[in-house]
Design a protein around this motif. Sequence first.
Motif, PDB file in Angstrom:
ATOM      1  N   VAL A   1       0.845  -1.199   0.000  1.00  0.00           N
ATOM      2  CA  VAL A   1       0.000   0.000   0.000  1.00  0.00           C
ATOM      3  C   VAL A   1       0.881   1.250   0.000  1.00  0.00           C
ATOM      4  O   VAL A   1       0.637   2.200  -0.758  1.00  0.00           O
ATOM      5  CB  VAL A   1      -0.943   0.004   1.213  1.00  0.00           C
TER       6      VAL A   1
ATOM      7  N   ALA B   1       2.364   1.798  -3.335  1.00  0.00           N
ATOM      8  CA  ALA B   1       1.361   2.290  -4.277  1.00  0.00           C
ATOM      9  C   ALA B   1       1.101   3.781  -4.078  1.00  0.00           C
ATOM     10  O   ALA B   1       0.855   4.513  -5.055  1.00  0.00           O
ATOM     11  CB  ALA B   1       0.066   1.498  -4.126  1.00  0.00           C
TER      12      ALA B   1
ATOM     13  N   ALA C   1       1.766   6.635  -6.893  1.00  0.00           N
ATOM     14  CA  ALA C   1       0.664   7.470  -7.370  1.00  0.00           C
ATOM     15  C   ALA C   1       1.014   8.952  -7.425  1.00  0.00           C
ATOM     16  O   ALA C   1       0.246   9.748  -7.976  1.00  0.00           O
ATOM     17  CB  ALA C   1      -0.563   7.267  -6.471  1.00  0.00           C
TER      18      ALA C   1
ATOM     19  N   THR D   1      -4.526  11.802  -2.337  1.00  0.00           N
ATOM     20  CA  THR D   1      -3.831  10.693  -2.993  1.00  0.00           C
ATOM     21  C   THR D   1      -3.796   9.475  -2.088  1.00  0.00           C
ATOM     22  O   THR D   1      -4.069   8.340  -2.524  1.00  0.00           O
ATOM     23  CB  THR D   1      -2.401  11.115  -3.364  1.00  0.00           C
TER      24      THR D   1
ATOM     25  N   ARG E   1      -7.297   7.860  -1.892  1.00  0.00           N
ATOM     26  CA  ARG E   1      -7.673   7.194  -3.144  1.00  0.00           C
ATOM     27  C   ARG E   1      -6.963   5.852  -3.286  1.00  0.00           C
ATOM     28  O   ARG E   1      -7.575   4.857  -3.686  1.00  0.00           O
ATOM     29  CB  ARG E   1      -7.328   8.098  -4.327  1.00  0.00           C
ATOM     30  N   VAL E   2      -5.687   5.802  -2.936  1.00  0.00           N
ATOM     31  CA  VAL E   2      -4.925   4.554  -3.056  1.00  0.00           C
ATOM     32  C   VAL E   2      -5.388   3.529  -2.028  1.00  0.00           C
ATOM     33  O   VAL E   2      -5.603   2.352  -2.349  1.00  0.00           O
ATOM     34  CB  VAL E   2      -3.423   4.830  -2.905  1.00  0.00           C
TER      35      VAL E   2
ATOM     36  N   ALA F   1      -8.162   3.116  -0.674  1.00  0.00           N
ATOM     37  CA  ALA F   1      -9.487   2.575  -1.034  1.00  0.00           C
ATOM     38  C   ALA F   1      -9.381   1.363  -1.951  1.00  0.00           C
ATOM     39  O   ALA F   1     -10.326   0.555  -2.027  1.00  0.00           O
ATOM     40  CB  ALA F   1     -10.330   3.659  -1.693  1.00  0.00           C
ATOM     41  N   ARG F   2      -8.266   1.201  -2.615  1.00  0.00           N
ATOM     42  CA  ARG F   2      -8.071   0.058  -3.517  1.00  0.00           C
ATOM     43  C   ARG F   2      -7.672  -1.202  -2.764  1.00  0.00           C
ATOM     44  O   ARG F   2      -7.586  -2.285  -3.353  1.00  0.00           O
ATOM     45  CB  ARG F   2      -6.988   0.391  -4.556  1.00  0.00           C
ATOM     46  N   PHE F   3      -7.396  -1.060  -1.451  1.00  0.00           N
ATOM     47  CA  PHE F   3      -6.912  -2.191  -0.652  1.00  0.00           C
ATOM     48  C   PHE F   3      -7.858  -2.422   0.533  1.00  0.00           C
ATOM     49  O   PHE F   3      -7.627  -1.903   1.631  1.00  0.00           O
ATOM     50  CB  PHE F   3      -5.500  -1.911  -0.137  1.00  0.00           C
TER      51      PHE F   3
END
Length: 417
Positions: free
Chosen positions: A244, A247, A251, A305, A308-309, A311-313
């Motif tokens: 995470v 990432a 980003a 940022t 947003r990142v 939230a993908r995990f």
Amino acid sequence: MFTNYDYTVVERFMRYVQIDTQSDPLSNTFPSTEKQKDLSRLLVKELKEMGITDAELDEYGYVYATIPANTDKKVPVICFCSHVDTSSDSSGTGVKPIIHKGYEGGDISLPDDENIVISPKEHPYLLEKKGDDIITASGTTLLGADDKAGVAEIMDAAHYLMTHPEVKHGAIRILFTPDEEIGRGVDKVDMKKLAADFGYTMDGGEAGSLEDENFSADGAKITVYGVSAHPGSAKNKLVSAIKVAAAIVDALPKDSLSPETTEDREGFVHPVRIQGVAEKAEIDFIIRDFDTNALEAHENFLRTTMDRVVARFPGARATLKVNSQYRNMKEVLVNHPEVTAYAAEAIKRAGLQPLRMSIRGGTDGSRLSFMGLPCPNIFTGEMALHGKHEYVSIQDMQKAVQTIVYLAQVWEEKSRQ
């Protein structure tokens, strides 16, 4: 004034850089490394040998000293300040300074590492130094001109003033600080003991440069919390905080808002350290802009940022903590224009053209300005900082010595009876 003067700045500099004074950003002590005091003790000894009787080293590694006034005028007390520590970006152990006499304008190869070549293609200021005597390290360490050039220049100027009583000046305070390179240079300075009205850091670059503006700066830490699981049975369980964190860094913009893609007055958001394990990871950032109000926008961008990142995990979460570091000295110096104007006059008297510049970074002076000591930054000649390509011109250092002496003289001349 300096026609027959036997400068001591080079001899001092060559000796000082061989003393390892690297600071440590991971240390919790103050100073961060005790070895910084090795140089500070020597400076106190040399100041006392000049006849400066009140020179002292305190428990935190600060050197305080006074060149007494020799005029009947009421002159504001000015302070000259440099830092003794060197950057942790490159080794400062076993520095072997080399003087390259009469530089002819080509590449300078360093003997202890054939891959380290100081070239005017990458360092164009060298082209202005043809004929000068250039000091470098040997190729395995930094040189330490940042800021031992400033230290040596202040010491030589003190020597000049103590041996030339015909040069009239008010009381001058000398301050040598530890830990500037890790942002703690004035954390423990005793402003009451310093007792100065205005100050100058000697920590700038090319000859003639005068910096009265710097980045405003915040630090930020993103802490990522993952979910740890045995890798043999981690399917649909493990959420790696390391991935995470990676990432989040990935980003960030690739073509803007970073040190490697900005210049002049552009600010940036810069990750400087990342560490962690699957369960928890941390990313440290520095956030910089000349406009203090813009820092909040950069921090909001970083927070957006991060959210947003993350939230993908699913299962991961993260926090962002921001801390204030220092602010643009211009906000203070604009109220004391004479401080910078007198420095410009001194630079002219030294035979140089003042170069008004902005610092894409900070100095002790930026924080001192907000602690009640308006404090711009004056050149030392130090160039290519924090690495093995570092160099300094002897002639630039001598001009800095002259500038300090002339500046003390200007303050006395401008003061009333």
